[in-house]
Scaffold this active site. Structure first.
Site, mmCIF file in Angstrom:
data_model
loop_
_atom_site.group_PDB
_atom_site.id
_atom_site.type_symbol
_atom_site.label_atom_id
_atom_site.label_comp_id
_atom_site.label_asym_id
_atom_site.label_seq_id
_atom_site.Cartn_x
_atom_site.Cartn_y
_atom_site.Cartn_z
ATOM 1 N N GLY A 1 0.089 -7.862 -2.692
ATOM 2 C CA GLY A 1 0.128 -8.842 -1.615
ATOM 3 C C GLY A 1 0.525 -8.331 -0.255
ATOM 4 C CB CYS B 1 -5.425 4.437 -1.584
ATOM 5 S SG CYS B 1 -5.320 3.818 -3.276
#
Length: 431
Positions: free
Chosen positions: A254, A372
């Site tokens: 989140g 990533c």
């Protein structure tokens, strides 16, 4: 009370033998430790994993015979001792004696002599132990990943390896709805906490020393969050405007959901979607702390029938599941558990998510694809393939000051005391 070295050995053995993740295994072994021993325990786990492949290759000739799988905790205890010998300032006798005592604590007294002998040889032969290692082992990387990075990024390889093996910086994201960055830096300075502005994120702050979140002014009031600088850059690309409906796909835990809501408080709706219902609770906790609200849905993002109501989104962020090799320094268990065979299935999953979620985007809307990862197959090659099969999609070239250009997309490499490795692409749906 359990010894931190024994706890670390058991944690690492579970990761190596069972494929358990560090984030899952770390708290399991930690719960029986005295609070004052937990920082040492974590340092031993993270540090040994970061240097595992180099230590494993260097010490392999010192084992007169192999250990059985059920004794992998003994091997890890020896590697922990070697890590302390070569990469920390602990006195050699303390590193060796604590490993020997650890064998007894494990109930494996038979291993004490072997452990003592191996680590004393490490101490004597420290100048020659690692000579002649293959480049991948010397870089403390699995061979397949070292070769992939060397092929993709020959000019940046040394920088990538060095930053990936280093301790990561402690980075914060300021909630711009509460105060300016300079004011928060003054608050930190008043508490003798040395900090500096991040280079690329206008709301990023880097602390010189990591600390518990309870030490951060305003953390529990939602004034500050822990988030790497590279992850903070997504809100700049989304170009959020009041009244928009935004989808944060694969949203847990989140951090980016909170960043989106902080960046534009007047959004019509933010829907945070994640396949893992347990991880969705992390989003709820983070938003409650930030005093922000979003619609939370647990579902497979690629299965539109299970969650989408047919109402389109003006902005979509897909932080796609990936190999995560750009954040190895924060998740060093990836070096042990990620395999070359994982990459093709991950690429298929990313393509499926792109194809499905694109249908949810309004004409003229923007879609940010992020990973990533440092692997081109998950990044620019994935975007190129998507553009070739989706006629309504067009690439918006990124004109930014960070990363390197990859056919209009942007690749960031992990930097020592800087941001993590990350990839961004910005797409627009044609009108």
């Amino acid at each position: 009370m359990k010894c931190p070295r024994v706890a670390a050995a058991r944690c690492l053995a579970s990761i190596a033998q069972e494929g358990s993740s560090l984030s899952r295994q770390l708290p399991r072994e930690e719960q029986d430790l005295d609070p004052g021993q937990r920082s040492l325990y974590r340092e031993l786990c993270y540090g040994t994993l970061r240097h595992y492949w180099r230590l494993d290759a260097g010490l392999k000739p010192l084992f007169s015979k192999g250990l059985k799988p059920k004794d992998s905790d003994v091997k890890m205890l020896i590697l922990i001792g070697a890590y302390q010998l070569f990469y920390t300032r602990i006195p050699p006798h303390a590193a060796i004696n604590s490993a020997v005592e650890g064998c007894r604590s494990l109930g494996k007294k038979w291993a004490a002599g072997m452990t003592n002998a191996i680590l004393r040889r490490c101490q004597r032969e420290k100048d020659t132990l690692f000579k002649g290692l293959k480049p991948a082992a010397d870089a403390a990387f699995p061979a397949w990943l070292y070769q992939a990075l060397a092929q993709a990024w020959p000019d940046q390889l040394t920088e990538i390896i060095s930053a990936s093996n280093a301790h990561p910086p402690f980075c914060l994201r300021l909630n711009r709805q509460h105060q300016e960055r300079d004011a928060y830096l003054l608050e930190l300075a008043a508490l003798d906490m040395t900090a500096s502005p991040c280079e690329f994120s206008p709301y990023g702050i880097r602390l010189e020393q990591a600390c518990g979140v309870d030490k951060l002014p305003g953390f529990f009031d939602g004034h500050i969050s822990v988030q790497d600088e590279a992850a903070q850059l997504c809100t700049q690309l989304l170009d959020l405007q009041a009244g928009q409906r935004v989808l944060d796909a694969c949203a847990a835990p989140g951090g980016k959901t909170g960043a989106i809501l902080e960046a534009q408080p007047a959004l019509r709706e933010v829907l945070a979607l994640d396949i893992d219902e347990q991880r969705l609770s992390r989003i709820s906790e983070n938003l409650a702390r930030l005093q922000l609200g979003a619609t939370l849905v647990a579902a497979d993002a690629a299965d539109l029938d299970s969650w989408w109501d047919g109402s389109h989104f003006d902005r979509i962020l897909l932080d796609a599941p990936c190999s995560a090799v750009g954040v190895i320094r924060r998740n060093p268990d990836i070096k042990l558990n990620r395999m070359v065979s994982d990459i093709a299935p991950l690429c298929r999953l990313q393509a499926s998510l792109l194809d499905s979620l694109w249908q949810c985007l309004s004409p003229g809307g923007l879609f940010v694809y992020a990973t990533c990862s440092l692997l081109p197959a998950e990044n620019e090659e994935q975007i190129s393939a998507f553009l070739s099969r989706e006629p309504s999609a067009e690439l918006v070239p990124l004109d930014v000051s960070w990363g390197v250009d990859r056919s209009g997309c942007r690749q960031l490499f992990p930097q020592d005391q800087g941001h993590d490795g990350f990839f961004y692409a910005l797409l627009r749906k044609k009108l």
